[in-house]
Scaffold this active site. Structure first.
Site, PDB file in Angstrom:
ATOM      1  N   ASN A 202      -1.498   2.510  -7.598  1.00  0.00           N
ATOM      2  CA  ASN A 202      -2.504   2.998  -8.242  1.00  0.00           C
ATOM      3  C   ASN A 202      -1.951   3.651  -9.592  1.00  0.00           C
ATOM      4  O   ASN A 202      -1.004   3.370  -9.941  1.00  0.00           O
ATOM      5  CB  ASN A 202      -3.466   3.946  -7.452  1.00  0.00           C
ATOM      6  CG  ASN A 202      -2.654   5.264  -7.226  1.00  0.00           C
ATOM      7  OD1 ASN A 202      -1.390   5.518  -7.883  1.00  0.00           O
ATOM      8  ND2 ASN A 202      -2.723   5.946  -6.251  1.00  0.00           N
ATOM      9  N   MET A 203      -2.973   4.040 -10.511  1.00  0.00           N
ATOM     10  CA  MET A 203      -2.630   4.598 -11.947  1.00  0.00           C
ATOM     11  C   MET A 203      -1.298   5.545 -11.817  1.00  0.00           C
ATOM     12  O   MET A 203      -0.628   5.470 -12.702  1.00  0.00           O
ATOM     13  CB  MET A 203      -3.832   5.261 -12.598  1.00  0.00           C
ATOM     14  CG  MET A 203      -4.803   4.073 -12.972  1.00  0.00           C
ATOM     15  SD  MET A 203      -5.871   4.802 -14.365  1.00  0.00           S
ATOM     16  CE  MET A 203      -6.687   5.902 -13.350  1.00  0.00           C
ATOM     17  N   LYS A 204      -1.686   6.564 -10.739  1.00  0.00           N
ATOM     18  CA  LYS A 204      -0.643   7.755 -10.789  1.00  0.00           C
ATOM     19  C   LYS A 204       0.767   7.045 -10.407  1.00  0.00           C
ATOM     20  O   LYS A 204       1.906   7.211 -10.693  1.00  0.00           O
ATOM     21  CB  LYS A 204      -0.912   8.869  -9.870  1.00  0.00           C
ATOM     22  CG  LYS A 204       0.103   9.823  -9.452  1.00  0.00           C
ATOM     23  CD  LYS A 204      -0.574  10.858  -8.527  1.00  0.00           C
ATOM     24  CE  LYS A 204       0.362  12.222  -8.513  1.00  0.00           C
ATOM     25  NZ  LYS A 204       1.540  11.597  -7.691  1.00  0.00           N
ATOM     26  N   GLU A 205       0.744   6.008  -9.220  1.00  0.00           N
ATOM     27  CA  GLU A 205       1.906   5.573  -8.746  1.00  0.00           C
ATOM     28  C   GLU A 205       2.551   4.664  -9.869  1.00  0.00           C
ATOM     29  O   GLU A 205       3.852   4.484 -10.005  1.00  0.00           O
ATOM     30  CB  GLU A 205       1.665   4.693  -7.435  1.00  0.00           C
ATOM     31  CG  GLU A 205       1.202   5.503  -6.291  1.00  0.00           C
ATOM     32  CD  GLU A 205       0.497   4.901  -5.298  1.00  0.00           C
ATOM     33  OE1 GLU A 205       0.508   5.602  -4.276  1.00  0.00           O
ATOM     34  OE2 GLU A 205       0.075   3.771  -5.556  1.00  0.00           O
ATOM     35  N   ASP A 279      -6.788   1.686   1.681  1.00  0.00           N
ATOM     36  CA  ASP A 279      -6.651   0.944   2.787  1.00  0.00           C
ATOM     37  C   ASP A 279      -7.350  -0.170   2.736  1.00  0.00           C
ATOM     38  O   ASP A 279      -7.053  -1.270   3.096  1.00  0.00           O
ATOM     39  CB  ASP A 279      -6.545   1.843   4.000  1.00  0.00           C
ATOM     40  CG  ASP A 279      -5.524   2.985   4.091  1.00  0.00           C
ATOM     41  OD1 ASP A 279      -4.179   2.736   3.374  1.00  0.00           O
ATOM     42  OD2 ASP A 279      -5.903   3.914   4.444  1.00  0.00           O
TER      43      ASP A 279
END
Length: 496
Positions: A202-205, A279
């Protein structure tokens, strides 16, 4: 659209090997009416508790809900929670290949929920240490299951299963066996995912792994994204990236030609809970690719599936039928006017009605053919809505109207009638039913209030049924001079 439906219909032939950190999710539901005198915290009165698979177990639940033939490899503790995880996995009809570890406690996440608000999450967990003996047993299970898989999903929740040795070992085995491997990553160290077919941060990761802060609302954000992706491609040999962008959709970037990136917008939905949306996205993406979808097709399926699940409360999954219905709705919205995503199947309506009841809302119901919408109908909807918090309207299908009123009816088909009703402010949800009466639908919804004009209780089986379990039947006042039949008859008599 037929192509996507064919792919979804092919999910039962797909064989997926899912590997990842499994945990047990507990949801404790209740209500809050006061603050503790001991500290400025809410006091929650407990009503009920539910338990379900969490972490990578939720990926498995989604795969099984989609109909995929799923095998799951993970590590659990030799404890009661681990045994419950195994029982839940068996209930999903997957094949669990669990390695038990005596020195490890199965992870449990406990969520306290009042109404539709999460108050607190409490985690019972310890880091899993993949000692050589445990890692050997784990990889033996992977080796045994890999030959039968069409595709492998790695769901990394950062609980210790995928360390710097086990993750590369699994990916190397997948590559040697010619099996595509998709990774849902955790943390900033992507060296463990080297050689993966696709990694889905995701964006944070993505920011943690590349140092690139994504802002899809800013001009030129794609260029910064491609630069960050290039670092991961060059350094770790990852073949493709799929970055999920929250409300902005997702972007797919192939290492073979990053300039050929694909962006798709998010599916706009009323968001009740984002638990497990990643998920669902991972499971549906893997299922679609394993079924033979192109990357753009798989992205559409994955995006639509995530859009469905955020409209549900708690950790949830999506079925193939729900996917096909949502895709049909998406196609209708392209070629017709927009409504509020409130035309539901009976199953979806029943699930939603149950959630509203748990939120202490009064669920109302009325039904009819509503062939030619007129002022009498609007008056009835207004009065029915006054008796409840949420109004569901049951709508006869074309086939049921023909059985009731003859071959010349309805004048307007069910698609047009449902769109008209769904666009009215008085009505919250529309549900088509094919039976001669609405009773089977009412048995599923179990509304608190049923309302209809012209039916005293002694001649109203549906009203009697609602009253039988403690609900209320409301006979609505009729606005005289209005009916579809009268309108049709007047039109027939009018000279051309």
């Amino acid at each position: 659209m037929n192509r996507l439906h064919t792919l979804i219909d092919g999910f039962p032939q797909v064989r997926i090997l899912c590997i990842g950190d499994v945990m047990l999710d507990k949801f404790l539901y209740g209500s809050v009416t006061r603050i503790s005198p001991e500290a400025p915290v809410p006091i929650m009165r407990m009503d009920r508790e539910t338990r379900m698979l969490g972490g990578a177990g939720n990926v498995v639940s989604n795969l099984c809900a989609l109909g995929c033939r799923t095998t799951f490899v993970s590590v659990v503790g030799d404890d009661a929670n681990g045994r419950q995880v195994k029982a839940f996995l068996e209930d999903t009809c997957c094949t669990p290949e669990l390695v038990e570890c005596r020195d490890y406690e199965t992870t449990v996440k406990i969520r306290f929920v009042a109404g539709k608000h999460h108050l607190l999450r409490a985690d019972q967990e310890q880091e899993l240490k993949m000692a050589p003996e445990l890692a050997a047993r784990f990889l033996e299970r992977v080796d045994a299951c890999l030959p039968d898989a069409d595709l492998v999903l790695l769901s990394d929740y950062g609980k210790g299963l995928f360390d710097g040795e086990t993750a590369p070992a699994v990916i190397a085995r997948c590559r040697a066996a010619g099996k595509p491997v998709i990774v849902d990553p955790k943390g900033a160290d992507y060296s463990r995912y080297g050689g993966a077919t696709l990694v889905k941060p995701n964006m944070k990761e993505f920011q943690e792994a590349t140092g690139v802060c994504l802002n899809p609302s800013a001009p030129g954000w794609e260029k910064a994204t491609l630069e960050g992706a290039a670092r991961l491609f060059d350094e770790f040999g990852i073949e493709n990236l799929l970055v999920t962008l929250s409300e902005h959709g997702m972007i797919f970037i192939p290492s073979s030609n990053p300039a050929d990136f694909v962006c798709i917008p998010t599916e706009a939905r009323e968001v009740f809970d984002v638990s497990g949306a990643g998920d669902t996205s991972l499971a549906s993406l893997g299922a679609a690719l394993a079924a033979g979808a192109t990357v753009p097709e798989a992205l559409v399926v994955s995006n639509v599936a995530a859009g469905i699940v955020v409209g549900k409360f708690g950790t949830a999954s999506v079925t193939g039928g729900e996917l096909k219905e949502a895709l049909e709705e998406k196609a209708r919205k392209v070629s017709s006017w927009h409504h509020r995503n409130n035309i539901l199947t009976a199953e979806a309506a029943a699930e939603l009605a149950e959630r509203f009841r748990k939120e202490k809302k009064v669920v109302g119901f009325t039904n009819g053919c509503f062939d030619l919408l007129h002022l009498g109908h609007l008056h009835s909807f207004m009065k029915a809505r006054e008796a409840c918090d949420v109004l569901f309207v049951g709508l006869n299908t074309d086939a049921s109207i023909k059985r009731l009123k003859g071959e010349n009816r309805p004048v307007n088909n069910e698609e047009l009638r449902s769109l008209l009703l769904a666009s009215l402010d008085f009505i919250d949800y529309v549900v088509l039913f094919d039976e001669d009466t609405a009773l089977p639908l009412i048995e599923k919804l179990r509304p608190d209030v049923i309302a209809k004009e012209g039916y005293p209780l002694e001649r109203w089986p549906e009203g009697q049924y609602v009253v039988s379990y403690g609900g209320r039947a409301v006979e609505l006042p009729r606005l005289e001079g209005f009916s579809s039949t009268d309108i049709i008859n007047r039109m027939k008599k009018r000279p051309e």
